[in-house]
Design a protein around this motif. Sequence first.
Motif, PDB file in Angstrom:
ATOM      1  N   THR A   2      -3.708  -6.254   6.845  1.00 38.79           N
ATOM      2  CA  THR A   2      -3.060  -5.811   5.612  1.00 38.79           C
ATOM      3  C   THR A   2      -3.832  -4.666   4.966  1.00 38.79           C
ATOM      4  O   THR A   2      -3.222  -3.718   4.466  1.00 38.79           O
ATOM      5  CB  THR A   2      -2.930  -6.984   4.620  1.00 38.79           C
ATOM      6  OG1 THR A   2      -2.197  -8.027   5.250  1.00 38.79           O
ATOM      7  CG2 THR A   2      -2.216  -6.560   3.360  1.00 38.79           C
ATOM      8  N   ALA A   3      -5.153  -4.734   4.997  1.00 35.78           N
ATOM      9  CA  ALA A   3      -5.957  -3.675   4.393  1.00 35.78           C
ATOM     10  C   ALA A   3      -5.737  -2.347   5.105  1.00 35.78           C
ATOM     11  O   ALA A   3      -5.611  -1.296   4.461  1.00 35.78           O
ATOM     12  CB  ALA A   3      -7.438  -4.055   4.421  1.00 35.78           C
ATOM     13  N   HIS A   4      -5.656  -2.374   6.440  1.00 32.12           N
ATOM     14  CA  HIS A   4      -5.433  -1.136   7.195  1.00 32.12           C
ATOM     15  C   HIS A   4      -4.039  -0.571   6.925  1.00 32.12           C
ATOM     16  O   HIS A   4      -3.867   0.645   6.782  1.00 32.12           O
ATOM     17  CB  HIS A   4      -5.621  -1.379   8.694  1.00 32.12           C
ATOM     18  CG  HIS A   4      -7.024  -1.719   9.070  1.00 32.12           C
ATOM     19  ND1 HIS A   4      -8.088  -0.874   8.845  1.00 32.12           N
ATOM     20  CD2 HIS A   4      -7.547  -2.819   9.647  1.00 32.12           C
ATOM     21  CE1 HIS A   4      -9.196  -1.428   9.276  1.00 32.12           C
ATOM     22  NE2 HIS A   4      -8.905  -2.623   9.757  1.00 32.12           N
ATOM     23  N   THR A   5      -3.067  -1.457   6.843  1.00 32.08           N
ATOM     24  CA  THR A   5      -1.696  -1.017   6.555  1.00 32.08           C
ATOM     25  C   THR A   5      -1.609  -0.420   5.161  1.00 32.08           C
ATOM     26  O   THR A   5      -0.968   0.618   4.956  1.00 32.08           O
ATOM     27  CB  THR A   5      -0.718  -2.198   6.697  1.00 32.08           C
ATOM     28  OG1 THR A   5      -0.849  -2.747   8.005  1.00 32.08           O
ATOM     29  CG2 THR A   5       0.714  -1.752   6.461  1.00 32.08           C
ATOM     30  N   THR A   6      -2.257  -1.059   4.195  1.00 32.60           N
ATOM     31  CA  THR A   6      -2.265  -0.555   2.819  1.00 32.60           C
ATOM     32  C   THR A   6      -2.911   0.827   2.762  1.00 32.60           C
ATOM     33  O   THR A   6      -2.374   1.747   2.131  1.00 32.60           O
ATOM     34  CB  THR A   6      -3.017  -1.530   1.894  1.00 32.60           C
ATOM     35  OG1 THR A   6      -2.362  -2.799   1.936  1.00 32.60           O
ATOM     36  CG2 THR A   6      -3.052  -1.023   0.461  1.00 32.60           C
ATOM     37  N   THR A   7      -4.030   0.990   3.422  1.00 31.85           N
ATOM     38  CA  THR A   7      -4.707   2.283   3.441  1.00 31.85           C
ATOM     39  C   THR A   7      -3.827   3.346   4.095  1.00 31.85           C
ATOM     40  O   THR A   7      -3.719   4.474   3.599  1.00 31.85           O
ATOM     41  CB  THR A   7      -6.063   2.175   4.176  1.00 31.85           C
ATOM     42  OG1 THR A   7      -6.861   1.204   3.503  1.00 31.85           O
ATOM     43  CG2 THR A   7      -6.780   3.504   4.190  1.00 31.85           C
ATOM     44  N   LEU A   9      -0.565   3.399   4.224  1.00 34.59           N
ATOM     45  CA  LEU A   9       0.520   3.730   3.290  1.00 34.59           C
ATOM     46  C   LEU A   9       0.031   4.609   2.149  1.00 34.59           C
ATOM     47  O   LEU A   9       0.750   5.496   1.682  1.00 34.59           O
ATOM     48  CB  LEU A   9       1.159   2.446   2.746  1.00 34.59           C
ATOM     49  CG  LEU A   9       2.041   1.681   3.727  1.00 34.59           C
ATOM     50  CD1 LEU A   9       2.441   0.338   3.160  1.00 34.59           C
ATOM     51  CD2 LEU A   9       3.268   2.503   4.090  1.00 34.59           C
ATOM     52  N   GLN A  10      -1.184   4.384   1.693  1.00 31.60           N
ATOM     53  CA  GLN A  10      -1.726   5.218   0.626  1.00 31.60           C
ATOM     54  C   GLN A  10      -1.916   6.651   1.109  1.00 31.60           C
ATOM     55  O   GLN A  10      -1.575   7.596   0.399  1.00 31.60           O
ATOM     56  CB  GLN A  10      -3.048   4.633   0.119  1.00 31.60           C
ATOM     57  CG  GLN A  10      -2.851   3.354  -0.660  1.00 31.60           C
ATOM     58  CD  GLN A  10      -4.158   2.653  -0.992  1.00 31.60           C
ATOM     59  OE1 GLN A  10      -5.135   2.757  -0.261  1.00 31.60           O
ATOM     60  NE2 GLN A  10      -4.174   1.938  -2.096  1.00 31.60           N
ATOM     61  N   SER A  13       1.391   8.272   1.328  1.00 30.39           N
ATOM     62  CA  SER A  13       1.853   8.680  -0.009  1.00 30.39           C
ATOM     63  C   SER A  13       1.247  10.026  -0.398  1.00 30.39           C
ATOM     64  O   SER A  13       1.947  10.887  -0.941  1.00 30.39           O
ATOM     65  CB  SER A  13       1.483   7.623  -1.046  1.00 30.39           C
ATOM     66  OG  SER A  13       2.207   6.453  -0.850  1.00 30.39           O
ATOM     67  N   TYR A  52      -4.401   8.647  -6.711  1.00 32.59           N
ATOM     68  CA  TYR A  52      -5.080   8.286  -5.468  1.00 32.59           C
ATOM     69  C   TYR A  52      -6.446   8.941  -5.354  1.00 32.59           C
ATOM     70  O   TYR A  52      -7.361   8.364  -4.763  1.00 32.59           O
ATOM     71  CB  TYR A  52      -4.208   8.582  -4.253  1.00 32.59           C
ATOM     72  CG  TYR A  52      -3.199   7.483  -4.036  1.00 32.59           C
ATOM     73  CD1 TYR A  52      -3.619   6.180  -3.773  1.00 32.59           C
ATOM     74  CD2 TYR A  52      -1.845   7.725  -4.125  1.00 32.59           C
ATOM     75  CE1 TYR A  52      -2.701   5.157  -3.600  1.00 32.59           C
ATOM     76  CE2 TYR A  52      -0.920   6.709  -3.944  1.00 32.59           C
ATOM     77  CZ  TYR A  52      -1.356   5.437  -3.680  1.00 32.59           C
ATOM     78  OH  TYR A  52      -0.453   4.410  -3.511  1.00 32.59           O
TER      79      TYR A  52
END
Length: 94
Positions: A2-7, A9-10, A13, A52
Motif C-alpha cells: 500500500t505504501a508503494h502504491t500510495t507513493t 499515485l502521489q 499526481s 506535495y
Amino acid sequence: MTAHTTTALQYASVIVFLATIIAAVGGMRKRPRIRVFFLPPVVWAASGLVFYGLAFAGVMSPAAFILLGAAHRTMGAALILAMVLVLLGEVDDQ
C-alpha cells in the motif's frame, strides 16, 4: 504494498499537475481572449504541487497535511462541478 502504491499515485499526481499547467499555459497562448478560464485549473495544479512539495519535504504536521489535502480535494470537486455546469449550459435544446 500500500505504501508503494500510495507513493506511486502521489508522483502520478505531480505529473498530472505539471501537465495541467503546461496545457493551460498553451491554451492561454492559443486563446488569449479566454485566458481567465484557464486560471482555476492552474491554481488547482499549482496548489497541488505546493502541497506535495511540502509533504515530500516532511515539513507539514499531520494536522496540516489533512487540512491542506482536504482543501485541495475541495478545490478539485468545485472544478468538476463547474465543468458539469458548463456542459449543462452547452447541451441546451436549442
